[in-house]
Write an enzyme that holds these catalytic residues in place. Structure first.
Site, PDB file in Angstrom:
ATOM      1  CG  ASP A 226      64.129 -13.490  -6.757  1.00 35.15           C
ATOM      2  OD1 ASP A 226      63.243 -13.857  -7.488  1.00 35.15           O
ATOM      3  OD2 ASP A 226      63.816 -12.428  -6.270  1.00 35.15           O
TER       4      ASP A 226
ATOM      5  CG  LEU B  28      65.484 -28.359  10.031  1.00 37.22           C
ATOM      6  CD1 LEU B  28      66.236 -27.187  10.316  1.00 37.22           C
ATOM      7  CD2 LEU B  28      65.796 -27.993   8.318  1.00 37.22           C
TER       8      LEU B  28
ATOM      9  CG  HIS C  19      61.959 -23.279 -11.006  1.00 39.78           C
ATOM     10  ND1 HIS C  19      62.184 -21.780 -10.105  1.00 39.78           N
ATOM     11  CD2 HIS C  19      61.099 -21.981 -12.098  1.00 39.78           C
ATOM     12  CE1 HIS C  19      61.644 -20.219 -10.849  1.00 39.78           C
ATOM     13  NE2 HIS C  19      60.755 -21.180 -12.326  1.00 39.78           N
TER      14      HIS C  19
HETATM   15  C1  FPP Z   1      61.967 -17.141  -7.197  1.00 33.48           C
HETATM   16  O1  FPP Z   1      62.876 -17.638  -8.770  1.00 33.48           O
HETATM   17  C2  FPP Z   1      61.804 -19.085  -7.686  1.00 33.48           C
HETATM   18  C3  FPP Z   1      60.325 -19.749  -7.548  1.00 33.48           C
HETATM   19  C4  FPP Z   1      59.696 -18.831  -7.672  1.00 33.48           C
HETATM   20  C5  FPP Z   1      60.554 -21.261  -7.100  1.00 33.48           C
HETATM   21  C6  FPP Z   1      61.250 -21.414  -6.105  1.00 33.48           C
HETATM   22  C7  FPP Z   1      61.616 -22.898  -6.161  1.00 33.48           C
HETATM   23  C8  FPP Z   1      62.354 -23.494  -6.111  1.00 33.48           C
HETATM   24  C9  FPP Z   1      63.508 -23.242  -5.147  1.00 33.48           C
HETATM   25  C10 FPP Z   1      62.123 -25.475  -5.612  1.00 33.48           C
HETATM   26  C11 FPP Z   1      60.920 -26.121  -5.023  1.00 33.48           C
HETATM   27  C12 FPP Z   1      61.290 -26.460  -3.918  1.00 33.48           C
HETATM   28  C13 FPP Z   1      61.059 -27.224  -3.014  1.00 33.48           C
HETATM   29  C14 FPP Z   1      60.695 -27.157  -1.421  1.00 33.48           C
HETATM   30  C15 FPP Z   1      61.650 -28.481  -3.330  1.00 33.48           C
HETATM   31  P1  FPP Z   1      62.509 -16.836 -10.072  1.00 33.48           P
HETATM   32  O2  FPP Z   1      61.924 -17.449 -11.125  1.00 33.48           O
HETATM   33  O3  FPP Z   1      61.170 -15.753  -9.768  1.00 33.48           O
HETATM   34  O4  FPP Z   1      63.311 -16.012 -10.348  1.00 33.48           O
HETATM   35  P2  FPP Z   1      63.982 -15.117 -11.057  1.00 33.48           P
HETATM   36  O5  FPP Z   1      63.688 -13.625 -10.233  1.00 33.48           O
HETATM   37  O6  FPP Z   1      65.493 -15.358 -11.676  1.00 33.48           O
HETATM   38  O7  FPP Z   1      62.860 -15.165 -12.105  1.00 33.48           O
END
Ligand code: FPP
Length: 236
Positions: free
Chosen positions: A16, A127, A33
């Protein structure tokens, strides 16, 4: 020789804080992201040395469809691109990749990337990397219950045969041992429908670090603290 890491810890991560990381820098949320995917790359590479043999990461939840279409499309595109670009490196590192979630709800392009990475890494013995994509914990339990019921109706099993171990095999994580640790970054303290069955006895770590700032050193610090905790599984 590949290093077989079967004895290590299973760490589950709710990644997050990508959006906040980007906004704090005056960047579009998708830049967070992108950076978050680079961090996944570093953590996968560093996890075995930190004592981790399985990593389950929450990349896209069933609730994430509520985000603007542009952001949803970007996250799924990032997954496909990342899989393409990292495939040779993941194989060289002997990482076995599995995707958990409702893959039927994903586009043909994403499903193609899932099949490619799973089949290419299926025999790897390093892994275990499990990526939760279009994943919801309640949906997973419901899917398992439906699959079990279907097996009963078809005469392949019967209700009396169901115990916790048997039920677990119907879950998307299958025979993977339950997570020892769950980490949520980004200063929120929620499980958000992640691995509801599997996290029953996991040690919880809520860290303020935003996912794009998470490092192997942060992971090692969590593992060190975990080793000081006493797990009692309900006993004394
Ligand atoms: C949460 O942060 C994150 C996500 C919903 C997306 C996670 C995706 C990745 C890390 C990249 C793709 C993954 C792979 C395996 C290549 P948020 O957007 O909710 O952050 P915020 O709370 O600050 O808005």
């Amino acid at each position: 020789m590949p290093v077989t890491t079967t004895e290590g810890l299973h760490v589950a991560i709710i990644m997050d804080g990508n959006g906040r990381w980007a906004v704090a820098r005056g960047l579009p949320r998708i830049a967070g992201h992108k950076r978050g995917a680079d961090v996944v790359h570093d953590i996968v590479a560093g996890a075995p040395a930190a004592g981790v043999s399985a990593l389950t990461i929450f990349a896209f939840s069933t609730e994430n469809w509520r985000r603007p279409k542009k952001e949803v499309d970007y996250i799924l595109h990032l997954f496909v691109k990342t899989v393409e670009v990292w495939m040779p490196e993941l194989v060289a590192q002997h990482v076995r990749v599995r995707i958990i979630g409702d893959r039927m709800g994903l586009s043909a392009r994403v499903q193609g990337a899932i099949s490619a990475i799973e089949s290419r890494t299926a025999q790897e013995c390093g892994l275990h990397l499990n990526v939760a994509l279009n994943y919801g914990g309640r949906a997973e339990i419901l899917f398992a219950a439906q699959s079990f019921a279907a097996d009963c109706v078809a005469g392949r099993t019967q209700s009396a045969a169901l115990d916790e171990q048997a039920f677990q095999r119907y879950l998307w994580l299958g025979d993977e041992k339950a997570p020892d640790i769950v980490v949520r970054t980004g200063a929120e303290q929620r499980i958000s429908n992640f691995l509801l069955w599997e996290l029953a006895y996991a040690e919880l770590f809520f860290v303020d670090t935003l996912w794009p700032d998470f490092t192997v050193a942060t992971l090692s610090g969590i593992v060190d603290e975990y080793r000081t905790r006493r797990r009692r599984f309900g006993g004394l």
